[in-house]
Design a protein around this motif. Structure first.
Motif, PDB file in Angstrom:
ATOM      1  N   GLU A 199      49.517  38.748  38.244  1.00 16.64           N
ATOM      2  CA  GLU A 199      48.261  38.960  38.977  1.00 16.64           C
ATOM      3  C   GLU A 199      47.594  37.630  39.301  1.00 16.64           C
ATOM      4  O   GLU A 199      47.083  37.429  40.407  1.00 16.64           O
ATOM      5  N   SER A 200      47.603  36.729  38.333  1.00 16.59           N
ATOM      6  CA  SER A 200      46.973  35.424  38.512  1.00 16.59           C
ATOM      7  C   SER A 200      47.640  34.632  39.624  1.00 16.59           C
ATOM      8  O   SER A 200      46.971  34.018  40.461  1.00 16.59           O
ATOM      9  N   ASN A 201      48.972  34.644  39.656  1.00 18.72           N
ATOM     10  CA  ASN A 201      49.698  33.894  40.682  1.00 18.72           C
ATOM     11  C   ASN A 201      49.423  34.453  42.076  1.00 18.72           C
ATOM     12  O   ASN A 201      49.239  33.703  43.045  1.00 18.72           O
ATOM     13  N   PHE A 202      49.385  35.767  42.180  1.00 15.26           N
ATOM     14  CA  PHE A 202      49.111  36.378  43.484  1.00 15.26           C
ATOM     15  C   PHE A 202      47.679  36.089  43.932  1.00 15.26           C
ATOM     16  O   PHE A 202      47.426  35.779  45.099  1.00 15.26           O
ATOM     17  N   PHE A 203      46.749  36.197  42.990  1.00 16.11           N
ATOM     18  CA  PHE A 203      45.346  35.911  43.303  1.00 16.11           C
ATOM     19  C   PHE A 203      45.191  34.455  43.744  1.00 16.11           C
ATOM     20  O   PHE A 203      44.467  34.152  44.700  1.00 16.11           O
ATOM     21  N   LYS A 204      45.859  33.541  43.051  1.00 15.43           N
ATOM     22  CA  LYS A 204      45.789  32.116  43.393  1.00 15.43           C
ATOM     23  C   LYS A 204      46.378  31.867  44.781  1.00 15.43           C
ATOM     24  O   LYS A 204      45.867  31.045  45.550  1.00 15.43           O
ATOM     25  N   ALA A 205      47.436  32.584  45.118  1.00 15.30           N
ATOM     26  CA  ALA A 205      48.029  32.454  46.449  1.00 15.30           C
ATOM     27  C   ALA A 205      47.045  32.883  47.530  1.00 15.30           C
ATOM     28  O   ALA A 205      46.946  32.261  48.600  1.00 15.30           O
TER      29      ALA A 205
ATOM     30  N   MET B 162      54.112  34.189  47.398  1.00 12.42           N
ATOM     31  CA  MET B 162      54.132  32.889  46.737  1.00 12.42           C
ATOM     32  C   MET B 162      55.064  31.929  47.456  1.00 12.42           C
ATOM     33  O   MET B 162      54.780  30.748  47.622  1.00 12.42           O
ATOM     34  N   ALA B 163      56.194  32.426  47.935  1.00  9.02           N
ATOM     35  CA  ALA B 163      57.141  31.574  48.637  1.00  9.02           C
ATOM     36  C   ALA B 163      56.574  31.098  49.959  1.00  9.02           C
ATOM     37  O   ALA B 163      56.779  29.953  50.368  1.00  9.02           O
ATOM     38  N   LEU B 164      55.828  31.978  50.639  1.00  8.58           N
ATOM     39  CA  LEU B 164      55.247  31.617  51.926  1.00  8.58           C
ATOM     40  C   LEU B 164      54.113  30.618  51.781  1.00  8.58           C
ATOM     41  O   LEU B 164      53.982  29.678  52.567  1.00  8.58           O
ATOM     42  N   VAL B 165      53.285  30.822  50.778  1.00  4.24           N
ATOM     43  CA  VAL B 165      52.103  29.992  50.620  1.00  4.24           C
ATOM     44  C   VAL B 165      52.438  28.638  50.023  1.00  4.24           C
ATOM     45  O   VAL B 165      51.824  27.620  50.356  1.00  4.24           O
ATOM     46  N   GLY B 166      53.424  28.568  49.111  1.00  2.00           N
ATOM     47  CA  GLY B 166      53.774  27.305  48.479  1.00  2.00           C
ATOM     48  C   GLY B 166      52.985  27.102  47.215  1.00  2.00           C
ATOM     49  O   GLY B 166      52.288  27.992  46.743  1.00  2.00           O
ATOM     50  N   VAL B 167      53.109  25.907  46.660  1.00  3.66           N
ATOM     51  CA  VAL B 167      52.518  25.638  45.365  1.00  3.66           C
ATOM     52  C   VAL B 167      51.469  24.542  45.404  1.00  3.66           C
ATOM     53  O   VAL B 167      51.131  23.973  44.377  1.00  3.66           O
ATOM     54  N   ALA B 168      50.957  24.199  46.587  1.00 10.17           N
ATOM     55  CA  ALA B 168      49.914  23.161  46.674  1.00 10.17           C
ATOM     56  C   ALA B 168      48.658  23.650  45.986  1.00 10.17           C
ATOM     57  O   ALA B 168      48.220  24.774  46.196  1.00 10.17           O
TER      58      ALA B 168
END
Length: 313
Positions: A219-225, A13-19
């Protein structure tokens, strides 16, 4: 959930960001559709013979061009022999094509100006019946392929088509050129015959599934990343989905997307297994059934290509 799995999620999540994703993401899939007719696996050369009818010559030329241009994995698929060449061939292609044009007077309702002011500007419009001319172009093509080894017809198809246009008094349009309409019909027939006789390679962008309904927050946050990662590094997105599955996560979106990943890397057996699993999770889902058919068609096309190359058809 293990500490390692949770740490991996936070790191990613930190690498991908929140865009946020502005559109549905896709994976590019390369594949092949089989020929519509299975009879041509062992047909290497085709002679273009007589095409009768008013548009027969045009279709013969179009078919010669289309079939000569077919390449699979960089190799010419057919050796097309035009005219009355004495070179022997495996099969002959012939047919008959006509295009008749009929015009007749009729009437139809159109909105027309029925009142104008003193400056000739329309102030009242009504739907009224006006005189018109209707044109119908009736196109009929019959195409046949005969195998020389036994004289049997291995392909016979009809291609009927009709184009109708009505022009009324006061319309701001003219009839489309009959020549251009017939050329379009001829081209459509040539394309259809080409797809019946030979496979076609493709590259398609297939939408991934993005629904996270039923996932935990982590799980949702990782999948979204992983979804975001498809924009820049599809292989990493696929690795992330595999990691999620290895942790024990089961979800239709995860399973389907892993199937796309397998299909993208050319592992059709794994893709088929994953799509079948996705179908068990969500029976009848259109994206899944379409992918099952696509992979099945690709496998059949590859099998037929191998038979053609080895000469064991």
């Amino acid at each position: 959930m293990s500490r390692t799995w949770g740490t991996a999620i936070m790191t990613t999540m930190a690498l991908v960001g929140v865009a946020s994703a502005a559109r549905a993401e896709v994976l590019a899939i390369e594949g092949m559709t089989p020929a519509g007719s299975p009879e041509f696996v062992d047909i290497q050369s085709i002679a273009i013979e007589r095409f009768g009818g008013s548009e027969g010559r045009a279709l013969a030329f179009a078919l010669e061009d289309r079939l000569s241009a077919v390449t699979i994995f960089g190799q010419d698929y057919f050796d097309i022999i035009g005219g009355r060449a004495a070179v022997p061939s495996d099969a002959s292609l012939s047919g008959h094509v006509t295009a008749g044009i009929e015009e007749y007077e009729t009437t139809a309702k159109r909105r027309r100006c029925v009142e104008r002011d003193d400056k000739d500007k329309c102030v009242t419009r009504k739907s009224i019946r006006v005189d018109c001319l209707r044109r119908i172009i009736d196109y009929r093509a019959q195409v046949r392929v005969t195998r020389y080894s036994d004289g049997r017809s291995i392909y016979s198809e009809s291609f009927p088509e009709s184009h109708e246009q009505t022009i009324c008094f006061g319309d701001d349009e003219d009839f489309a050129s009959s020549e251009s309409v017939i050329r379009t019909m001829v081209a459509a027939t040539a394309s259809a015959v080409r797809d019946d006789l030979a496979p076609r390679q493709y590259r398609r962008d297939i939408r991934i599934l993005e629904s996270r309904k039923g996932m935990t927050k982590v799980e949702s946050n990782f999948f979204k990343a992983a979804i975001r990662m498809t924009k820049s590094d599809a292989a990493e997105a696929c690795r992330m989905w595999d990691e999620a599955a290895a942790s024990g996560q089961v979800h239709i979106s995860l399973t389907f997307n892993r199937g796309l990943c397998a299909e993208q890397r050319g592992d059709l057996e794994a893709a088929l297994d994953l799509y079948e699993e996705a179908d068990r999770i969500a029976p009848g889902k259109s994206e899944v059934t379409g992918s099952l058919q696509r992979v099945s068609d690709h496998r059949r096309a590859l099998d037929e290509w191998e038979l053609r190359q080895t000469g064991t058809a």
